[in-house]
Design a protein around this motif. Structure first.
Motif, short mmCIF file in Angstrom:
data_model
loop_
_atom_site.label_atom_id
_atom_site.label_comp_id
_atom_site.label_asym_id
_atom_site.label_seq_id
_atom_site.Cartn_x
_atom_site.Cartn_y
_atom_site.Cartn_z
N ALA A 61 -0.64 -55.79 24.51
CA ALA A 61 -0.09 -57.13 24.35
C ALA A 61 -1.16 -58.20 24.56
CB ALA A 61 1.07 -57.35 25.32
N VAL A 62 -2.05 -57.97 25.51
CA VAL A 62 -3.11 -58.93 25.77
C VAL A 62 -4.11 -58.95 24.62
CG1 VAL A 62 -4.94 -59.62 27.37
CG2 VAL A 62 -2.80 -58.72 28.26
N LEU A 63 -4.39 -57.80 24.05
CA LEU A 63 -5.28 -57.74 22.88
C LEU A 63 -4.70 -58.56 21.74
CD1 LEU A 63 -6.30 -53.96 22.91
CD2 LEU A 63 -7.81 -55.91 23.32
N ALA A 64 -3.40 -58.44 21.51
CA ALA A 64 -2.75 -59.21 20.45
C ALA A 64 -2.73 -60.69 20.78
CB ALA A 64 -1.33 -58.69 20.23
N LEU A 65 -2.55 -61.01 22.05
CA LEU A 65 -2.50 -62.40 22.50
C LEU A 65 -3.79 -63.15 22.18
CD1 LEU A 65 -1.02 -64.60 24.28
CD2 LEU A 65 -2.18 -63.55 26.24
N MET A 66 -4.90 -62.45 22.14
CA MET A 66 -6.21 -63.09 22.03
C MET A 66 -6.62 -63.35 20.57
SD MET A 66 -8.09 -64.17 24.49
CE MET A 66 -7.39 -63.11 25.76
N GLU A 67 -5.86 -62.90 19.61
CA GLU A 67 -6.23 -63.06 18.20
C GLU A 67 -6.30 -64.54 17.82
OE1 GLU A 67 -3.56 -60.86 15.76
OE2 GLU A 67 -4.10 -58.91 16.62
N GLY A 68 -7.43 -64.93 17.23
CA GLY A 68 -7.58 -66.30 16.76
C GLY A 68 -7.88 -67.33 17.83
N VAL A 69 -8.19 -66.89 19.04
CA VAL A 69 -8.43 -67.81 20.16
C VAL A 69 -9.92 -68.15 20.25
CG1 VAL A 69 -8.41 -67.96 22.70
CG2 VAL A 69 -6.42 -67.05 21.47
#
Length: 270
Positions: A61-69
């Motif tokens: 979930a954290v990996l997905a959270l970081m997309e495009g940041v």
């Protein structure tokens, strides 16, 4: 034509927490989109906001959270002393997952909300700077030391820049006499974060988050290059805590050491 914002997307973790709620509106001018994350309910996304509910202990979930940041303000986790298992999942595993995600997503700048409790076992007669060893006063403080060390590793190994901001006591006003020294106004907090994000280079820096109070325990000389200048002070609240001729008891560790009552709260095991 509107002026371009400095960042495309900033991630704010812990956005439902006490300081997260303060920052939610105030950091909007810095990015086209503010991605807000927490385990707790964040309500409806406003203009220029994205809301992602995320457990920091969930690596995928954290990996997905970081997309495009582009940059991260990491205020997520537990902000008080708690049983070690809870601290471990939220503050230790959580920050490990965050930095691995930052690395894989190519994010270049993190501001890590560390704490004065990473050095809470220094005496109130000590002047502490960032070159001095950590002396945590609690399991919570230990978790912040871990985050500081982990961010150092990710800078040395991968070049990910971090400012570890050892936040003092950030409230509308001091709640006790100790906070006349540790007080960090909301306006000063926001300005310090702006300096941490916009400085051209920060490397790996440890800074103390504190206003321009009359008494001081922390020397920010190693972070002076960030350009932060506190505008507020606890002195306006000094009248709420009048001077007294009564000295604390010799065995009162909350008066002897900078960590205050945190020294009485832990460690906790369940």
């Amino acid at each position: 034509m509107t002026q371009a914002t400095p960042f495309k997307r900033i991630l704010l973790t812990g956005a439902a927490g006490g300081l997260g709620k303060v920052l939610r509106e105030r950091i909007k001018p810095w990015a086209e989109v503010i991605r807000l994350s927490d385990l707790a309910d964040l309500g409806v996304a406003g203009e220029g906001e994205e809301i992602v509910q995320c457990d920091l202990a969930d690596k995928a979930a954290v990996l997905a959270l970081m997309e495009g940041v582009d940059a991260v303000l990491h205020f997520g986790g537990i902000s008080t002393e708690a049983p070690f298992e809870a601290i471990m999942h939220a503050n230790i595993l959580g920050v490990a997952n965050l930095y691995e995600a930052v690395h894989k997503a190519g994010v270049k700048r993190v501001v890590f909300a560390s704490s004065n409790h990473a050095v809470g076992y220094y005496r109130t007669t000590d002047m502490v700077d960032a070159s001095m060893p950590t002396r945590p006063d609690s399991m919570y403080g230990v978790s912040k030391c871990f985050g500081e060390s982990l961010s150092r590793y990710y800078y040395d190994r991968f070049g990910i820049e971090t400012v570890c901001l050892r936040i003092g006591s950030s409230f509308p006003e001091p709640l006790n006499r100790r906070m006349l020294t540790t007080y960090f106004s909301y306006d000063d907090l926001v300005e310090s974060l702006r300096c941490c994000l916009f400085a051209p280079r920060v490397g790996h820096t440890i800074a103390f988050g504190v206003s321009d109070n009359d008494s001081a325990w922390w020397d920010n000389k190693h972070a002076a290059f960030l350009g932060f200048r506190a505008r507020d002070s606890a002195r306006q609240f000094a009248g709420k805590f009048p001077d007294s001729a009564d000295f604390p008891a010799a065995d009162d560790i909350t008066a002897t050491y900078q960590g205050g009552k945190f020294l009485l709260d832990g460690p906790q095991y369940q």
